[in-house]
Design an enzyme around this catalytic site. Structure first.
Site, PDB file in Angstrom:
ATOM      1  N   SER A  96       7.659   7.126  -1.737  1.00  0.00           N
ATOM      2  CA  SER A  96       6.620   6.649  -1.050  1.00  0.00           C
ATOM      3  C   SER A  96       6.283   8.340   0.313  1.00  0.00           C
ATOM      4  CB  SER A  96       7.522   5.642   0.448  1.00  0.00           C
ATOM      5  OG  SER A  96       8.011   5.864   1.360  1.00  0.00           O
ATOM      6  N   PRO A 107       6.573   6.573   4.946  1.00  0.00           N
ATOM      7  CA  PRO A 107       5.397   5.933   4.114  1.00  0.00           C
ATOM      8  C   PRO A 107       6.271   4.355   3.602  1.00  0.00           C
ATOM      9  CG  PRO A 107       5.113   7.879   2.841  1.00  0.00           C
ATOM     10  CD  PRO A 107       6.187   7.996   4.044  1.00  0.00           C
ATOM     11  N   TYR A 108       7.143   4.434   2.972  1.00  0.00           N
ATOM     12  CA  TYR A 108       7.843   3.177   2.932  1.00  0.00           C
ATOM     13  C   TYR A 108       8.140   2.019   3.927  1.00  0.00           C
ATOM     14  CZ  TYR A 108      11.731  -0.173   2.280  1.00  0.00           C
ATOM     15  OH  TYR A 108      12.307  -1.108   2.239  1.00  0.00           O
ATOM     16  N   ALA A 109       8.935   2.517   5.108  1.00  0.00           N
ATOM     17  CA  ALA A 109       9.181   1.943   6.816  1.00  0.00           C
ATOM     18  C   ALA A 109       7.281   1.548   6.679  1.00  0.00           C
ATOM     19  CB  ALA A 109       9.781   2.658   7.322  1.00  0.00           C
ATOM     20  N   THR A 115       4.962   0.131   5.521  1.00  0.00           N
ATOM     21  CA  THR A 115       4.510  -0.306   5.199  1.00  0.00           C
ATOM     22  C   THR A 115       5.509  -2.018   5.327  1.00  0.00           C
ATOM     23  OG1 THR A 115       5.962  -0.295   2.715  1.00  0.00           O
ATOM     24  CG2 THR A 115       4.145   0.997   2.935  1.00  0.00           C
TER      25      THR A 115
END
Ligand SMILES: NC(=O)c1ccc[n+]([C@@H]2O[C@H](COP(=O)([O-])OP(=O)(O)OC[C@H]3O[C@@H](n4cnc5c(N)ncnc54)[C@H](O)[C@@H]3O)[C@@H](O)[C@H]2O)c1
Length: 325
Positions: A83, A141-143, A145
């Site tokens: 991510s 970025p994953y968290a 999202t």
């Protein structure tokens, strides 16, 4: 048998939820693109090999399956370093496609959406025990999202008067207790997966990444929850009447475990010692946090049942079955 739509049902957590649903007399109807996951885990259930972003995919499923009014939305990209490398991919896959999916579910009369959220949205630098209202600070970025998708679900649930339940998972471990599904990744990036790799001699040494955190022994603090306990919480969320609107709920055990404590528990289960080396934290690592789960216990009338040792044992048993040599 009541049908429930499960996106990402071929994945590690989704497949466990599907088996738990089926054990309770529900029929999981699975929507999964198989970008990850393992189809053989869920071969006995109705399966749609489609992307959640496909146009009219929900309408098509309902035409074949008949009415369904609840969705468990697990489908997502979940690899944190990826991510960081490809944030645009993650925002498209996890945020844009979830928005499109939610709207299509609402337009097709779904009344309940249960979303797989994550503990990674909390500010884990504070080394505290977090409630649902604790400060958020998603780093990767994953968290982000996950946090953005929660906000979208919150606004849509309020506006369209559906029940939007966001389950914030802490660290899932273990496998289906009947060994029907489990973790399938060859090179797991999470701590228990790495311990299992050392035990199975795929890796020589276990690296404790970070030993100077403000925790009781300096190593990172996490909260490990058995994947079957996670699955059971989804069933409680399905069966409980929850007012329309947005309900975020922590899913963990509330018993934080440091990396050294996890190693000790692992060694107790295997009856031998693991070779460890201390190293610096990896970029983006945090001290960690532990959830308070009293709200989930009260609202869902649910409590986690499996111990850390059972989670470790089930992970080992599953790894021996899934990666035999
Ligand atoms: N595993 C964890 O430690 C953890 C922790 C907290 C939250 N979560 C959340 O739980 C959910 C499930 O995680 P998991 O560990 O089972 O991951 P996983 O990768 O094993 O499963 C995800 C599944 O979603 C499917 N998928 C991905 N994008 C899709 C798309 N656009 N359309 C259709 N299917 C798609 C994949 O093929 C896969 O089968 C994710 O939403 C994740 O963010 C996981």
């Amino acid at each position: 048998m009541k049908k429930v739509l499960v996106t990402g049902g071929a994945g590690y957590i989704g497949s466990s939820i599907c088996h738990a649903l089926s054990d309770k007399g529900y029929t999981p109807v699975i929507l999964d693109s198989l970008v990850q996951g393992e189809k053989s885990f869920i071969d006995q259930f109705p399966f749609y090999h489609r992307d959640i972003g496909d146009k009219d995919v929900i309408k098509e499923i309902l035409e074949k399956e008949g009415p369904i009014d609840s969705c468990i939305h697990c489908a997502a990209r979940i690899i944190v370093p990826e991510s960081v490398e490809c944030p645009d991919l993650y925002y498209t896959e996890n945020v844009s496609k979830s928005l499109k999916l939610f709207k299509e579910l609402i337009d097709n009369n779904f009344k309940k959406i249960i979303f797989s959220s994550s503990a990674s949205i909390y500010d884990a630098s504070l080394n505290t025990s977090v409630t649902e209202k604790s400060p958020k600070n998603p780093i990767s970025p994953y968290a982000r999202t996950k946090y953005m998708t929660e906000m979208i679900l919150e606004d849509l649930a309020k506006r369209y008067q559906i029940s939007g339940i966001s389950l914030r998972y802490f660290n899932p471990i273990g496998a289906d207790p009947q060994m029907r599904c489990g973790a399938y990744a060859k090179d797991p990036s999470h701590v228990l997966g790495k311990l299992v790799s050392v035990y199975l001699k795929k890796q020589k040494t276990f690296y404790v990444t970070g030993t100077k955190w403000p925790t009781r022994d300096g190593s990172g603090l996490r909260d490990y929850i058995h994947v079957r306990d996670l699955a059971t919480a989804h069933i409680s969320a399905l069966e409980t009447v929850i007012e329309p609107g947005f309900s975020p709920l922590n899913l963990g055990t509330s018993h934080g475990v440091t990396v050294y404590e996890l190693i000790q528990a692992f060694e107790k289960v295997i009856g031998s010692q693991i070779a460890i080396e201390k190293t610096d934290p990896r970029p983006g690592d945090v001290a960690g946090c532990v959830p308070q789960i009293s709200l989930s216990q009260k609202i869902l009338n649910w409590t986690p049942e499996y111990s850390l040792e059972t989670g470790i044992r089930h992970s080992l048993e599953w790894a021996a079955k899934w990666f035999p040599e």
